[in-house]
Design a protein around this motif. Structure first.
Motif, PDB file in Angstrom:
ATOM      1  N   VAL A   1       0.828  -1.198   0.108  1.00  0.00           N
ATOM      2  CA  VAL A   1      -0.060  -0.093  -0.021  1.00  0.00           C
ATOM      3  C   VAL A   1       0.995   1.316   0.126  1.00  0.00           C
ATOM      4  O   VAL A   1       0.810   2.347  -0.785  1.00  0.00           O
ATOM      5  CB  VAL A   1      -0.904  -0.124   1.007  1.00  0.00           C
ATOM      6  CG1 VAL A   1      -1.695   1.380   1.232  1.00  0.00           C
ATOM      7  CG2 VAL A   1      -1.975  -1.360   1.222  1.00  0.00           C
ATOM      8  N   TYR A   2       2.134   1.259   0.748  1.00  0.00           N
ATOM      9  CA  TYR A   2       2.965   2.357   0.762  1.00  0.00           C
ATOM     10  C   TYR A   2       3.762   2.499  -0.260  1.00  0.00           C
ATOM     11  O   TYR A   2       4.509   3.562  -0.546  1.00  0.00           O
ATOM     12  CB  TYR A   2       3.557   2.050   2.003  1.00  0.00           C
ATOM     13  CG  TYR A   2       2.878   2.486   3.469  1.00  0.00           C
ATOM     14  CD1 TYR A   2       2.544   3.915   3.563  1.00  0.00           C
ATOM     15  CD2 TYR A   2       2.652   1.557   4.126  1.00  0.00           C
ATOM     16  CE1 TYR A   2       1.943   4.156   4.860  1.00  0.00           C
ATOM     17  CE2 TYR A   2       1.956   1.874   5.437  1.00  0.00           C
ATOM     18  CZ  TYR A   2       1.628   3.426   5.747  1.00  0.00           C
ATOM     19  OH  TYR A   2       0.726   3.649   6.759  1.00  0.00           O
ATOM     20  N   HIS A   3       3.618   1.497  -1.280  1.00  0.00           N
ATOM     21  CA  HIS A   3       4.495   1.535  -2.416  1.00  0.00           C
ATOM     22  C   HIS A   3       3.994   2.421  -3.317  1.00  0.00           C
ATOM     23  O   HIS A   3       4.558   3.281  -4.006  1.00  0.00           O
ATOM     24  CB  HIS A   3       4.608   0.247  -3.066  1.00  0.00           C
ATOM     25  CG  HIS A   3       5.358   0.275  -4.423  1.00  0.00           C
ATOM     26  ND1 HIS A   3       6.636   0.082  -4.441  1.00  0.00           N
ATOM     27  CD2 HIS A   3       4.747   0.274  -5.821  1.00  0.00           C
ATOM     28  CE1 HIS A   3       7.111   0.249  -5.925  1.00  0.00           C
ATOM     29  NE2 HIS A   3       5.894   0.524  -6.730  1.00  0.00           N
ATOM     30  N   TYR A   4       2.475   2.491  -3.353  1.00  0.00           N
ATOM     31  CA  TYR A   4       1.602   3.277  -4.179  1.00  0.00           C
ATOM     32  C   TYR A   4       1.280   4.589  -3.516  1.00  0.00           C
ATOM     33  O   TYR A   4       0.922   5.675  -4.270  1.00  0.00           O
ATOM     34  CB  TYR A   4       0.359   2.670  -4.770  1.00  0.00           C
ATOM     35  CG  TYR A   4       0.949   1.321  -5.703  1.00  0.00           C
ATOM     36  CD1 TYR A   4       1.240   1.697  -6.954  1.00  0.00           C
ATOM     37  CD2 TYR A   4       1.247   0.041  -4.988  1.00  0.00           C
ATOM     38  CE1 TYR A   4       1.507   0.517  -7.595  1.00  0.00           C
ATOM     39  CE2 TYR A   4       1.065  -1.046  -5.733  1.00  0.00           C
ATOM     40  CZ  TYR A   4       1.660  -0.813  -7.292  1.00  0.00           C
ATOM     41  OH  TYR A   4       1.897  -1.892  -8.134  1.00  0.00           O
ATOM     42  N   PHE A   5       0.960   4.546  -2.087  1.00  0.00           N
ATOM     43  CA  PHE A   5       0.540   5.923  -1.542  1.00  0.00           C
ATOM     44  C   PHE A   5       1.160   6.036  -0.351  1.00  0.00           C
ATOM     45  O   PHE A   5       1.615   5.219   0.536  1.00  0.00           O
ATOM     46  CB  PHE A   5      -0.945   5.474  -1.196  1.00  0.00           C
ATOM     47  CG  PHE A   5      -1.979   5.169  -2.498  1.00  0.00           C
ATOM     48  CD1 PHE A   5      -2.475   6.220  -3.089  1.00  0.00           C
ATOM     49  CD2 PHE A   5      -2.183   3.838  -2.624  1.00  0.00           C
ATOM     50  CE1 PHE A   5      -3.119   5.663  -4.429  1.00  0.00           C
ATOM     51  CE2 PHE A   5      -2.957   3.432  -3.670  1.00  0.00           C
ATOM     52  CZ  PHE A   5      -3.443   4.230  -4.467  1.00  0.00           C
ATOM     53  N   ARG A   6       1.508   7.470   0.184  1.00  0.00           N
ATOM     54  CA  ARG A   6       2.241   7.968   1.253  1.00  0.00           C
ATOM     55  C   ARG A   6       1.605   7.598   2.347  1.00  0.00           C
ATOM     56  O   ARG A   6       2.266   7.444   3.388  1.00  0.00           O
ATOM     57  CB  ARG A   6       2.578   9.170   0.916  1.00  0.00           C
ATOM     58  CG  ARG A   6       3.670   9.417  -0.139  1.00  0.00           C
ATOM     59  CD  ARG A   6       3.901  11.080  -0.502  1.00  0.00           C
ATOM     60  NE  ARG A   6       2.783  11.612  -0.805  1.00  0.00           N
ATOM     61  CZ  ARG A   6       2.622  12.852  -1.299  1.00  0.00           C
ATOM     62  NH1 ARG A   6       3.681  13.630  -1.208  1.00  0.00           N
ATOM     63  NH2 ARG A   6       1.506  13.222  -1.860  1.00  0.00           N
ATOM     64  N   SER A   7       0.188   7.539   2.360  1.00  0.00           N
ATOM     65  CA  SER A   7      -0.448   7.715   3.236  1.00  0.00           C
ATOM     66  C   SER A   7      -1.943   7.081   3.036  1.00  0.00           C
ATOM     67  O   SER A   7      -2.412   7.242   2.073  1.00  0.00           O
ATOM     68  CB  SER A   7      -0.554   8.911   4.259  1.00  0.00           C
ATOM     69  OG  SER A   7      -1.187   9.922   3.444  1.00  0.00           O
ATOM     70  N   LYS A   8      -2.776   6.920   4.427  1.00  0.00           N
ATOM     71  CA  LYS A   8      -4.325   6.540   4.393  1.00  0.00           C
ATOM     72  C   LYS A   8      -4.917   7.782   3.483  1.00  0.00           C
ATOM     73  O   LYS A   8      -5.900   7.745   2.852  1.00  0.00           O
ATOM     74  CB  LYS A   8      -4.549   6.288   5.616  1.00  0.00           C
ATOM     75  CG  LYS A   8      -6.248   5.648   5.676  1.00  0.00           C
ATOM     76  CD  LYS A   8      -6.497   5.528   6.910  1.00  0.00           C
ATOM     77  CE  LYS A   8      -6.555   6.620   8.028  1.00  0.00           C
ATOM     78  NZ  LYS A   8      -7.163   6.243   9.357  1.00  0.00           N
ATOM     79  N   ASP A   9      -4.245   9.078   3.968  1.00  0.00           N
ATOM     80  CA  ASP A   9      -5.095  10.294   3.671  1.00  0.00           C
ATOM     81  C   ASP A   9      -4.792  10.456   2.065  1.00  0.00           C
ATOM     82  O   ASP A   9      -5.733  10.961   1.512  1.00  0.00           O
ATOM     83  CB  ASP A   9      -4.403  11.639   4.247  1.00  0.00           C
ATOM     84  CG  ASP A   9      -4.638  11.792   5.624  1.00  0.00           C
ATOM     85  OD1 ASP A   9      -5.011  10.655   6.437  1.00  0.00           O
ATOM     86  OD2 ASP A   9      -4.492  12.898   6.037  1.00  0.00           O
ATOM     87  N   GLU A  10      -3.612  10.169   1.574  1.00  0.00           N
ATOM     88  CA  GLU A  10      -3.375  10.155  -0.080  1.00  0.00           C
ATOM     89  C   GLU A  10      -4.410   9.323  -0.587  1.00  0.00           C
ATOM     90  O   GLU A  10      -4.848   9.531  -1.902  1.00  0.00           O
ATOM     91  CB  GLU A  10      -1.816  10.014  -0.300  1.00  0.00           C
ATOM     92  CG  GLU A  10      -1.862  10.044  -1.853  1.00  0.00           C
ATOM     93  CD  GLU A  10      -0.329   9.688  -2.105  1.00  0.00           C
ATOM     94  OE1 GLU A  10       0.063  10.025  -3.448  1.00  0.00           O
ATOM     95  OE2 GLU A  10       0.511   9.540  -1.364  1.00  0.00           O
ATOM     96  N   VAL A  11      -4.623   8.087  -0.090  1.00  0.00           N
ATOM     97  CA  VAL A  11      -5.583   7.066  -0.545  1.00  0.00           C
ATOM     98  C   VAL A  11      -6.948   7.900  -1.029  1.00  0.00           C
ATOM     99  O   VAL A  11      -7.742   7.746  -2.016  1.00  0.00           O
ATOM    100  CB  VAL A  11      -5.684   5.700   0.094  1.00  0.00           C
ATOM    101  CG1 VAL A  11      -6.903   4.778  -0.313  1.00  0.00           C
ATOM    102  CG2 VAL A  11      -4.456   5.024   0.242  1.00  0.00           C
ATOM    103  N   LEU A  12      -7.365   8.492   0.259  1.00  0.00           N
ATOM    104  CA  LEU A  12      -8.732   9.159   0.376  1.00  0.00           C
ATOM    105  C   LEU A  12      -8.605  10.366  -0.786  1.00  0.00           C
ATOM    106  O   LEU A  12      -9.651  10.603  -1.498  1.00  0.00           O
ATOM    107  CB  LEU A  12      -9.122   9.702   1.632  1.00  0.00           C
ATOM    108  CG  LEU A  12     -10.506  10.405   1.808  1.00  0.00           C
ATOM    109  CD1 LEU A  12     -11.450   9.603   1.387  1.00  0.00           C
ATOM    110  CD2 LEU A  12     -10.732  10.868   3.212  1.00  0.00           C
ATOM    111  N   ASP A  13      -7.683  10.976  -0.734  1.00  0.00           N
ATOM    112  CA  ASP A  13      -7.714  12.299  -1.461  1.00  0.00           C
ATOM    113  C   ASP A  13      -7.615  11.763  -3.054  1.00  0.00           C
ATOM    114  O   ASP A  13      -8.233  12.357  -3.893  1.00  0.00           O
ATOM    115  CB  ASP A  13      -5.964  12.897  -1.517  1.00  0.00           C
ATOM    116  CG  ASP A  13      -6.125  13.854  -0.168  1.00  0.00           C
ATOM    117  OD1 ASP A  13      -7.231  14.005   0.140  1.00  0.00           O
ATOM    118  OD2 ASP A  13      -5.016  13.954   0.221  1.00  0.00           O
TER     119      ASP A  13
END
Length: 204
Positions: free
Chosen positions: A51-63
């Motif tokens: 998950v962190y390979h594609y997104f820096r954080s849970k916030d970035e996923v929601l964004d």
């Protein structure tokens, strides 16, 4: 791990999509603030670190989820406004697009409304400019109709746009929290009533 993903752009895109789709289900089921990145990984069936390979954080996923869907809606509004039809028909098309978006992907629309557009002190504030862009595009539809004499001119286009979108979002919220019945007929009736309510106040 990054090297393996990088060898196939298509595989990487599919894995990223898998994670985003899993996040929608987790956010809708558990709420953004109460879930963890590991919950998203478990739902997607991937390693936590991926998950962190594609997104820096849970916030970035929601964004990412919000901006993907919101930009599609903005493009749809722009496309509708280019058509040679009345403003009422344009508003019907816009309402139809948003209601159908909920009908086809209720979890995603729930996440966008509950976790972003109604989250005034967090993500809603972060994306205020993008949210306002939708109001401005709808307001432009109203303003052009006012200039053409189709709608009365004593109501602010921006206020009319906020009332129009607000009515749609409130209906979607009713479906999300089961305070309004959901059915194929109910979806179509909601589109009609929203446009009738707003346009009755705008008609000359």
């Amino acid at each position: 791990m990054a090297g393996r993903v990088g060898r196939s752009p298509q595989a990487a895109a599919e894995k990223r999509r898998l994670i985003l789709d899993a996040a929608v289900r987790v956010f809708a089921r558990q709420g953004f603030h109460t879930c963890r990145v590991s919950d998203i990984a478990d739902e997607a069936g991937v390693a936590y670190g991926l998950v962190y390979h594609y997104f820096r954080s849970k916030d970035e996923v929601l964004d990412t989820l919000f901006l993907e869907r919101w930009n599609v809606m903005l493009d749809a509004i722009r496309e509708v406004d280019t058509q040679d039809i009345t403003a009422r028909r344009k508003l019907e098309a816009i309402a139809g697009f948003i209601v159908d978006s909920y009908r086809h992907d209720p979890d995603l629309m729930k996440v966008i409304i509950v976790e972003v557009t109604r989250a005034a002190n967090s993500f809603g504030q972060t994306h205020l400019a993008k949210i306002t862009e939708a109001y401005n595009l709808i307001g432009a539809v109203v303003e052009k109709a006012q200039v053409a004499g189709e709608f009365r001119s004593d109501i602010s286009p921006q206020f009319a746009a906020m009332a129009f979108y607000g009515a749609i979002e409130q209906v979607l919220t009713g479906w999300i929290f089961d305070s309004l019945p959901q059915s194929a007929g109910g979806f179509d009736e909601a589109k009609r009533l929203i446009v009738e309510t707003i346009c009755s106040g705008l008609d000359r």
